[in-house]
Design a protein around this motif. Structure first.
Motif, PDB file in Angstrom:
ATOM      1  N   VAL A 115      -8.507   2.363   1.544  1.00 31.01           N
ATOM      2  CA  VAL A 115      -9.659   3.065   1.063  1.00 31.01           C
ATOM      3  C   VAL A 115      -9.212   4.425   0.467  1.00 31.01           C
ATOM      4  N   ARG A 116      -8.303   5.185   1.150  1.00 26.05           N
ATOM      5  CA  ARG A 116      -7.733   6.271   0.349  1.00 26.05           C
ATOM      6  C   ARG A 116      -6.952   5.951  -0.833  1.00 26.05           C
ATOM      7  N   VAL A 117      -6.226   4.917  -0.955  1.00 24.54           N
ATOM      8  CA  VAL A 117      -5.414   4.508  -2.126  1.00 24.54           C
ATOM      9  C   VAL A 117      -6.253   4.202  -3.372  1.00 24.54           C
ATOM     10  N   LEU A 118      -7.389   3.495  -2.826  1.00 24.10           N
ATOM     11  CA  LEU A 118      -8.355   2.979  -3.869  1.00 24.10           C
ATOM     12  C   LEU A 118      -9.186   4.319  -4.600  1.00 24.10           C
ATOM     13  N   PRO A 157      -7.739   2.232   6.614  1.00 24.01           N
ATOM     14  CA  PRO A 157      -8.037   3.339   6.007  1.00 24.01           C
ATOM     15  C   PRO A 157      -7.257   3.832   4.925  1.00 24.01           C
ATOM     16  N   ARG A 158      -6.195   3.413   4.933  1.00 19.67           N
ATOM     17  CA  ARG A 158      -5.225   3.778   4.002  1.00 19.67           C
ATOM     18  C   ARG A 158      -5.481   3.057   2.548  1.00 19.67           C
ATOM     19  N   ALA A 165      -3.429  -3.145  -5.160  1.00 20.19           N
ATOM     20  CA  ALA A 165      -2.695  -3.136  -3.966  1.00 20.19           C
ATOM     21  C   ALA A 165      -3.838  -2.878  -2.659  1.00 20.19           C
ATOM     22  N   ALA A 166      -4.630  -1.887  -3.059  1.00 21.31           N
ATOM     23  CA  ALA A 166      -5.815  -1.620  -2.056  1.00 21.31           C
ATOM     24  C   ALA A 166      -6.801  -3.009  -2.062  1.00 21.31           C
ATOM     25  N   TYR A 167      -7.214  -3.524  -2.899  1.00 21.72           N
ATOM     26  CA  TYR A 167      -8.301  -4.624  -2.849  1.00 21.72           C
ATOM     27  C   TYR A 167      -7.441  -5.689  -2.095  1.00 21.72           C
ATOM     28  N   ASN A 168      -6.399  -5.743  -2.087  1.00 20.39           N
ATOM     29  CA  ASN A 168      -5.638  -7.131  -1.463  1.00 20.39           C
ATOM     30  C   ASN A 168      -4.982  -6.604  -0.061  1.00 20.39           C
ATOM     31  N   ALA A 169      -5.184  -5.523   0.283  1.00 19.85           N
ATOM     32  CA  ALA A 169      -4.499  -4.966   1.449  1.00 19.85           C
ATOM     33  C   ALA A 169      -5.060  -5.993   2.743  1.00 19.85           C
ATOM     34  N   LEU A 186       0.927  -1.180  -0.030  1.00 22.05           N
ATOM     35  CA  LEU A 186      -0.047   0.045   0.097  1.00 22.05           C
ATOM     36  C   LEU A 186       0.758   1.278   0.211  1.00 22.05           C
ATOM     37  N   GLY A 187       2.038   1.240   0.691  1.00 18.88           N
ATOM     38  CA  GLY A 187       2.693   2.505   0.868  1.00 18.88           C
ATOM     39  C   GLY A 187       3.451   2.602  -0.438  1.00 18.88           C
ATOM     40  N   GLU A 188       4.011   1.786  -1.134  1.00 15.67           N
ATOM     41  CA  GLU A 188       4.604   1.844  -2.294  1.00 15.67           C
ATOM     42  C   GLU A 188       3.563   2.348  -3.305  1.00 15.67           C
TER      43      GLU A 188
END
Length: 241
Positions: A177-180, A174-175, A227-231, A120-122
């Motif tokens: 959700v923000r990334v997606l 929450p991260r 990345a967001a869906y798989n978090a 997610l960070g990447e």
């Protein structure tokens, strides 16, 4: 989320989803039964894959599964069992009453890390950088995607969000959700840029530069979505949950 709620979210406006090839089942079954069967087979989570030509993004093999996932441009990888599901979407029903049906085909997969999926960070860092670079190029070329048409599309997207559209199921960080949300917004802008022509980029060189600017940011947006869906599954693997 209960199995019934999960099925409702998966099906959406489609008429029906069925699953074919499940171990222990001789015929296609409904999604609710399929989710229960997968759980008994040891599946503890599902990963999404969004492969595209030249960009695997998710599948880890074998070749048959990768090829079918690439053809569909989407697939689901089971965590906890060496299985993957590839959708086949088709229309059914008489003229004037056509509806969408989906058959999910279960196939064996290789137990290996998903291909080209960032953390997610990447994903968040890549998305911010790609968006900044692409915006600079597209603005310089006067490319459709930064004008009133794009603004209207983004406003419509925000309106849908404000009406309570749930981006991810409860329990996601929450991260994610923000990334997606950012990845979807970037994807929307790319679509607007493609659909509304080359804008002021009228020379062959400028049009090539436009395409060069869009391709990497489109790729980055897709990586961020995965990345967001798989978090949720990734956090479970690391023992965060």
């Amino acid at each position: 989320m209960s199995p019934d709620d999960a099925v409702l979210a998966m099906v959406g406006e489609d008429a029906v989803h069925r699953v074919e090839g499940l171990p222990g089942e001789s015929a296609p079954v409904g999604l609710t039964l399929a989710l229960g069967r997968l759980r008994t087979l040891g599946v503890t989570g599902l990963r999404i894959a969004l492969p595209a030509p030249g960009h695997p993004l998710g599948p880890s093999g074998p070749p048959e599964f990768n090829a079918r996932a690439l053809e569909a441009e989407e697939a689901v990888i089971c965590h906890g069992a060496a299985l993957g599901l590839v959708p086949e979407v088709y229309e059914a029903g008489p003229s004037g009453d056509v509806h969408v049906e989906v058959m999910w085909h279960v196939l064996p997969v290789r137990e290996a890390p998903p291909a080209d999926v960032p953390s997610l960070g990447e994903a968040e860092r890549e998305l911010a950088e790609a968006l900044r670079e692409a915006t600079e190029v597209l603005t310089r070329l006067d490319v459709a995607g930064s004008g009133p048409v794009a603004a209207a599309a983004v406003d419509a997207y925000r309106a849908r969000s404000e009406r309570g559209r749930e981006v991810l199921a409860p329990g996601y960080p929450p991260r994610a959700v923000r990334v997606l949300e950012l990845a979807q917004r970037v994807g929307l802008l790319i679509s607007v840029a493609y659909e509304n022509g080359p804008g002021g980029a009228v020379s062959a060189g400028e049009m090539a530069a436009r395409s060069e600017a869009l391709r990497p940011v489109e790729r980055t947006a897709r990586r961020a979505q995965v990345a967001a869906y798989n978090a949720y599954v990734e956090e479970r693997e690391r023992g965060v949950r």
